[in-house]
Design a protein around this motif. Sequence first.
Motif, PDB file in Angstrom:
ATOM      1  N   HIS A  10       0.835  -1.198   0.000  1.00 55.29           N
ATOM      2  CA  HIS A  10       0.000   0.000   0.000  1.00 55.29           C
ATOM      3  C   HIS A  10       0.875   1.256   0.000  1.00 55.29           C
ATOM      4  O   HIS A  10       1.891   1.310   0.712  1.00 55.29           O
ATOM      5  CB  HIS A  10      -0.899  -0.012   1.237  1.00 55.29           C
ATOM      6  CG  HIS A  10      -2.044   0.932   1.180  1.00 55.29           C
ATOM      7  ND1 HIS A  10      -1.905   2.298   1.352  1.00 55.29           N
ATOM      8  CD2 HIS A  10      -3.374   0.720   0.972  1.00 55.29           C
ATOM      9  CE1 HIS A  10      -3.084   2.870   1.263  1.00 55.29           C
ATOM     10  NE2 HIS A  10      -4.001   1.953   1.019  1.00 55.29           N
TER      11      HIS A  10
ATOM     12  N   ASN B 210       0.288   4.265   1.236  1.00 60.02           N
ATOM     13  CA  ASN B 210       0.133   5.205   2.347  1.00 60.02           C
ATOM     14  C   ASN B 210      -0.012   4.561   3.711  1.00 60.02           C
ATOM     15  O   ASN B 210       0.099   5.247   4.726  1.00 60.02           O
ATOM     16  CB  ASN B 210      -1.100   6.093   2.113  1.00 60.02           C
ATOM     17  CG  ASN B 210      -1.065   6.782   0.760  1.00 60.02           C
ATOM     18  OD1 ASN B 210      -0.033   7.299   0.355  1.00 60.02           O
ATOM     19  ND2 ASN B 210      -2.190   6.775   0.064  1.00 60.02           N
ATOM     20  N   GLU B 211      -0.281   3.268   3.777  1.00 55.89           N
ATOM     21  CA  GLU B 211      -0.512   2.588   5.044  1.00 55.89           C
ATOM     22  C   GLU B 211       0.310   1.306   5.113  1.00 55.89           C
ATOM     23  O   GLU B 211       0.717   0.770   4.084  1.00 55.89           O
ATOM     24  CB  GLU B 211      -2.003   2.259   5.199  1.00 55.89           C
ATOM     25  CG  GLU B 211      -2.904   3.481   5.221  1.00 55.89           C
ATOM     26  CD  GLU B 211      -4.353   3.081   5.477  1.00 55.89           C
ATOM     27  OE1 GLU B 211      -4.597   2.293   6.412  1.00 55.89           O
ATOM     28  OE2 GLU B 211      -5.229   3.554   4.735  1.00 55.89           O
TER      29      GLU B 211
ATOM     30  N   ARG C 148      -2.614  -6.216   7.457  1.00 53.09           N
ATOM     31  CA  ARG C 148      -2.140  -4.965   8.052  1.00 53.09           C
ATOM     32  C   ARG C 148      -0.990  -5.285   8.996  1.00 53.09           C
ATOM     33  O   ARG C 148      -1.123  -6.108   9.913  1.00 53.09           O
ATOM     34  CB  ARG C 148      -3.257  -4.253   8.816  1.00 53.09           C
ATOM     35  CG  ARG C 148      -2.794  -2.950   9.473  1.00 53.09           C
ATOM     36  CD  ARG C 148      -3.947  -2.226  10.146  1.00 53.09           C
ATOM     37  NE  ARG C 148      -4.838  -1.637   9.160  1.00 53.09           N
ATOM     38  CZ  ARG C 148      -4.648  -0.455   8.589  1.00 53.09           C
ATOM     39  NH1 ARG C 148      -3.597   0.282   8.921  1.00 53.09           N
ATOM     40  NH2 ARG C 148      -5.513   0.006   7.712  1.00 53.09           N
TER      41      ARG C 148
ATOM     42  N   SER D   9       1.964  -1.075  13.437  1.00 53.00           N
ATOM     43  CA  SER D   9       2.399   0.290  13.176  1.00 53.00           C
ATOM     44  C   SER D   9       3.240   0.809  14.316  1.00 53.00           C
ATOM     45  O   SER D   9       2.952   0.558  15.492  1.00 53.00           O
ATOM     46  CB  SER D   9       1.185   1.210  12.979  1.00 53.00           C
ATOM     47  OG  SER D   9       1.584   2.546  12.856  1.00 53.00           O
TER      48      SER D   9
ATOM     49  N   GLU E 177     -10.076  -1.636   1.563  1.00 53.68           N
ATOM     50  CA  GLU E 177     -10.474  -1.801   2.960  1.00 53.68           C
ATOM     51  C   GLU E 177     -11.278  -3.071   3.189  1.00 53.68           C
ATOM     52  O   GLU E 177     -11.144  -3.719   4.225  1.00 53.68           O
ATOM     53  CB  GLU E 177     -11.298  -0.596   3.415  1.00 53.68           C
ATOM     54  CG  GLU E 177     -10.530   0.702   3.499  1.00 53.68           C
ATOM     55  CD  GLU E 177     -11.405   1.846   3.979  1.00 53.68           C
ATOM     56  OE1 GLU E 177     -12.619   1.608   4.193  1.00 53.68           O
ATOM     57  OE2 GLU E 177     -10.898   2.966   4.151  1.00 53.68           O
TER      58      GLU E 177
END
Length: 418
Positions: free
Chosen positions: A20, A22-23, A39, A42, A107
């Motif tokens: 991705h 941006n993430e 994911r 972070s 998403e």
Amino acid sequence: MFDTVCTLPLPADLFAQAIHPNEPIISVGLSSGHVQTFRLPSEESEDLDDDDQGSVSSSSRNGKGHIDTVWQTRRHKGSCRTLTFGVDGETVYSAGTDGIVKAARAETGVVENKIIVPFMKNGSVDAPTVVHALSPQTLLLATDSSALHLYDLRVPYSKVSARPQQTHRPHDDYISSLTPLPPSDTSTSGFSKQWVTTGGSTLAVTDLRRGVLMRSADQEEELISSTYISGLSSGGTSRGEKVVVGGSGGVLTLWERGAWDDQDERVYVERGAGGGESLETLSVVPDELGKGKMIAVGLGSGKVKFVKMGPNKVVSELTHDETEGVIGLGFDVEGRMVSGGGQVVKVWHDTAASMEGDGDFPGEKRMYGGGSEDSDDDDSDKSDRETQQTDKSRRKQKKQKGKDRGKAREVMAFNDLD
């Protein structure tokens, strides 16, 4: 230079990997036709107080965080050949040996659009090799037959029979890689309008408005991968901007932007008695990591080697897998390297950065994602073993890469999006 933070096992062979923009999110396309999105932990949550949160905080630096499965689905009948995120990261595009491109919400994985890849003249499926979102308006799709299709994303594709706005054939063989060239200083859109492709033993440059601008001389070696790097030393005829190309014989070739007739430098990455190892994927190491101008190279041997630009030499290496080649390689928004190949994805953290943490660095830690699974197709549990096996051999035989078009399944009809 890099050490493993975590290892993510996959249920089938990896054929495509996308990061991705941006993430801290990665998506993978598998030989089984599945697409999975994960994911990563972070670093923003490292400073959170565990007691206040009531749970263990995510830590990408010490390897204790969790990789969450955002969604997973059987996206294609046959293998998922190629995968990419849109420019803004809101859409993920996948294309498979079923001859269909699917655009889904990043998403949720919900399909919002489908495009049928144009059939070959004999009526068989022209399996895709590369899909790339050039801008919010333009999607590029390359195929086994050497076709390069351009789709205008502003046109509403309510049916799967949408046709490309343009089609070019920059090579005589299948297109193995595609690298956009940054827009010029006078660009009003801020998006690229030219790109470099490799196919067979040639390199070509295509323009959005003018079509194929040039094709190089025969390089007498299969060209497999490519990337763009700027900020190099300039002087004389050099602008300090290069397209770096990986070949099947273990050699990186450097091409000066604007001087496309032939390569101007060569770097031997891995040589062997029977020829070098194929350089399957390339990625520029982010300047933010403080390594200087450097290219990470994923090899068919399962190694990742780092080539310093300027001296143009290999300065270090690591092993992704002992037996399977590196198919996907890149860096996420937080500077972690993500390598994929075989049935595993590995996340690597910069060793220098990890030294600034708490010192609790586990080396390699296997992490499993959670989450639920849905399916695009009613027959998602039926494995297309013939197509999977054929595509697997495609990855192992560098000279036959992209030649499994005869095994692609015929597209019939679709009434719904998902």
